[in-house]
Design a protein around this motif. Structure first.
Motif, PDB file in Angstrom:
ATOM      1  N   ARG A 128     -15.174  67.498  87.034  1.00  0.00           N
ATOM      2  CA  ARG A 128     -14.079  68.071  86.844  1.00  0.00           C
ATOM      3  C   ARG A 128     -13.781  69.239  87.800  1.00  0.00           C
ATOM      4  N   GLY A 129     -12.578  69.337  88.339  1.00  0.00           N
ATOM      5  CA  GLY A 129     -12.048  70.304  89.393  1.00  0.00           C
ATOM      6  C   GLY A 129     -12.245  71.626  89.089  1.00  0.00           C
ATOM      7  N   GLN A 130     -12.231  72.714  90.147  1.00  0.00           N
ATOM      8  CA  GLN A 130     -12.678  74.186  89.966  1.00  0.00           C
ATOM      9  C   GLN A 130     -11.486  74.835  89.243  1.00  0.00           C
ATOM     10  N   ASP A 131     -11.967  75.472  88.252  1.00  0.00           N
ATOM     11  CA  ASP A 131     -10.950  76.444  87.520  1.00  0.00           C
ATOM     12  C   ASP A 131     -10.498  77.620  88.367  1.00  0.00           C
ATOM     13  N   PHE A 132      -9.312  77.807  88.483  1.00  0.00           N
ATOM     14  CA  PHE A 132      -8.804  78.866  89.133  1.00  0.00           C
ATOM     15  C   PHE A 132      -8.449  80.168  88.455  1.00  0.00           C
ATOM     16  N   ASN A 133      -8.645  81.365  88.979  1.00  0.00           N
ATOM     17  CA  ASN A 133      -8.296  82.485  88.104  1.00  0.00           C
ATOM     18  C   ASN A 133      -7.331  83.499  88.862  1.00  0.00           C
ATOM     19  N   ALA A 134      -6.490  83.709  88.160  1.00  0.00           N
ATOM     20  CA  ALA A 134      -5.663  84.716  89.043  1.00  0.00           C
ATOM     21  C   ALA A 134      -5.177  85.853  88.034  1.00  0.00           C
ATOM     22  N   GLU A 135      -4.802  87.136  88.748  1.00  0.00           N
ATOM     23  CA  GLU A 135      -4.357  88.316  87.793  1.00  0.00           C
ATOM     24  C   GLU A 135      -2.848  88.383  88.030  1.00  0.00           C
ATOM     25  N   LEU A 136      -2.153  88.687  87.085  1.00  0.00           N
ATOM     26  CA  LEU A 136      -0.593  89.100  87.331  1.00  0.00           C
ATOM     27  C   LEU A 136      -0.584  90.382  86.699  1.00  0.00           C
TER      28      LEU A 136
END
Lengths: 297, 97
Positions: A128-136
């Motif tokens: 499975r592809g990498q999970d991305f984490n972002a902060e808003l």
């Protein structure tokens, strides 16, 4: 395209035995396996190279071609055919330098063996592809109403719906907006964590809002009308006579919107803080003295 | 009402080329949760990702169930620490701002 030296990838010499290849592969695979290095794109890339190197070097036939033709090994079959055809007319001619094309190992791998899955002894592992984490970061006042916002994640513009009432530190998952899968595996997900800065005069606890309101001593004693701010504008409140310090009133439905619940709101709690007057005039002081005397009677 | 989908253990094992006792051992070590419905052993859908990860590690790196148990616990700790780091970084950033 850059040629990848598989021996170098596995930290081996060309004389490496099958056992040494297996051992080097296992050692590096344990270090860079994507399941042991979550969210590490570098490790994932390295693991793909290690796998590719192992698949070629651990197969005697493929290894032989790789050793013989080096960077041009993607043309190994063509060379072999040409060699056979020309063998009748000409001999002793070298073909190893006849191609000016730079070979890419992965391309070779696919063309040579008919796609990544051809020739593999073991099943092809899909990741499975990498999970991305972002902060808003948003202001609290931004999440009073549901709205849409465009974010740029890894160069891609994503328009997301930000529901009213979202909490500070709350994370939402956007399925399929993470990294690409490996070997046809599904895409990863995008996780957005909200960081809310409170730019309002209220303290927030879930959907309820809290505010401490200072009221003059005279108004607390005699009662009257006060005007307070809510999220939706000003509201007039009747203050009971003899209101005590710390008394609390609840304004039902005047709090924060509840997350993903249309037209449902928390409550607003107002705590009264009675302000003791300072810098009294002589008249005021006199009146307080009179009050004191009355109290003593 | 939310529905849970189950996969029969034999189906899973044949698909991933693993033995049933291997999965049972992982269950015994509390690495995965499998359920017994009457006499049949079933794998809940929400356990699939975790179980597939363990099978990959077993196949790719020749890690035995004991090793997988250790990895399972350590990965859980790593995830927890990572979350804590993220939380503290955000908190620190607020003070710096």
């Amino acid at each position: 395209m850059e040629f990848i030296d598989y021996y170098k990838v596995l930290a081996l010499t060309k004389k490496a035995t099958e056992k040494e290849i297996k051992s080097a592969y296992r050692k590096l695979a344990r270090k860079y396996h994507p399941d042991l290095n979550p969210n590490d794109a570098e490790a994932e890339k390295k693991f793909k190279q290690i796998n590719e190197a192992n698949e070629v070097l651990s197969n005697p036939e493929k290894r032989k071609k790789y050793d013989q033709y080096g960077k041009d090994w993607q043309h190994a079959e063509e060379f072999e055919k040409a060699k056979t055809q020309r063998g009748a007319n000409q001999s002793g001619r070298s073909y190893t330098n006849s191609s000016n094309q730079e070979g890419d190992f992965s391309d070779f791998f696919e063309s040579m063996f008919g796609g990544a899955s051809y020739g593999r002894q073991e099943r092809q592992v899909k990741f499975r592809g990498q999970d991305f984490n972002a902060e808003l970061q948003l202001n609290l006042s931004d999440v009073i109403k549901t709205h849409k916002r465009t974010l740029t994640i890894n160069g891609k513009n994503i328009r997301i719906n930000i529901p009213a009432g979202i909490e500070d530190k709350q994370t939402i998952k956007i399925k399929g907006y993470g990294g690409d899968g490996i070997n046809g595996g599904p895409k990863g997900d995008l996780y957005i964590t909200f960081s809310l800065l409170n730019n309002t005069e209220f303290k927030r606890e879930g959907a309820n809002l809290y505010k401490t309101l200072e009221i003059p001593l005279t108004k607390a004693i005699l009662g009257g009308t006060i005007t307070i701010n809510t999220l939706e504008g000003k509201v007039k409140l009747t203050l009971k006579p003899e209101t005590q310090n710390g008394a609390q009133v609840k304004l039902k439905g005047k709090g924060f919107p509840r997350y993903k619940k249309d037209n449902e709101y928390g409550d607003l709690y107002i705590t009264y803080a009675i302000k003791i007057p300072t810098n009294l005039t002589d008249d005021q002081r006199e009146l307080f003295k009179k009050l004191e005397e009355l109290d003593l009677k | 009402m939310e529905k849970t989908i189950y996969i029969h253990i034999k189906e899973f094992c044949s698909h991933y080329n693993v033995e049933v006792p291997f999965i049972k051992q992982l269950q015994e070590y509390e690495v995965v949760n499998i359920e017994v419905a009457e006499t049949e052993i079933m794998i809940p859908e929400n356990e699939l990702l975790n179980l597939e990860k363990m099978v990959r590690l077993h196949h790719d790196l020749a890690i035995n169930p004991e090793g997988l148990q250790a990895i399972h616990h350590l990965l859980a700790k790593v995830n927890h620490l990572q979350e804590e780091i993220n939380f503290l970084s955000r908190k620190l950033k607020r003070f710096e701002d």
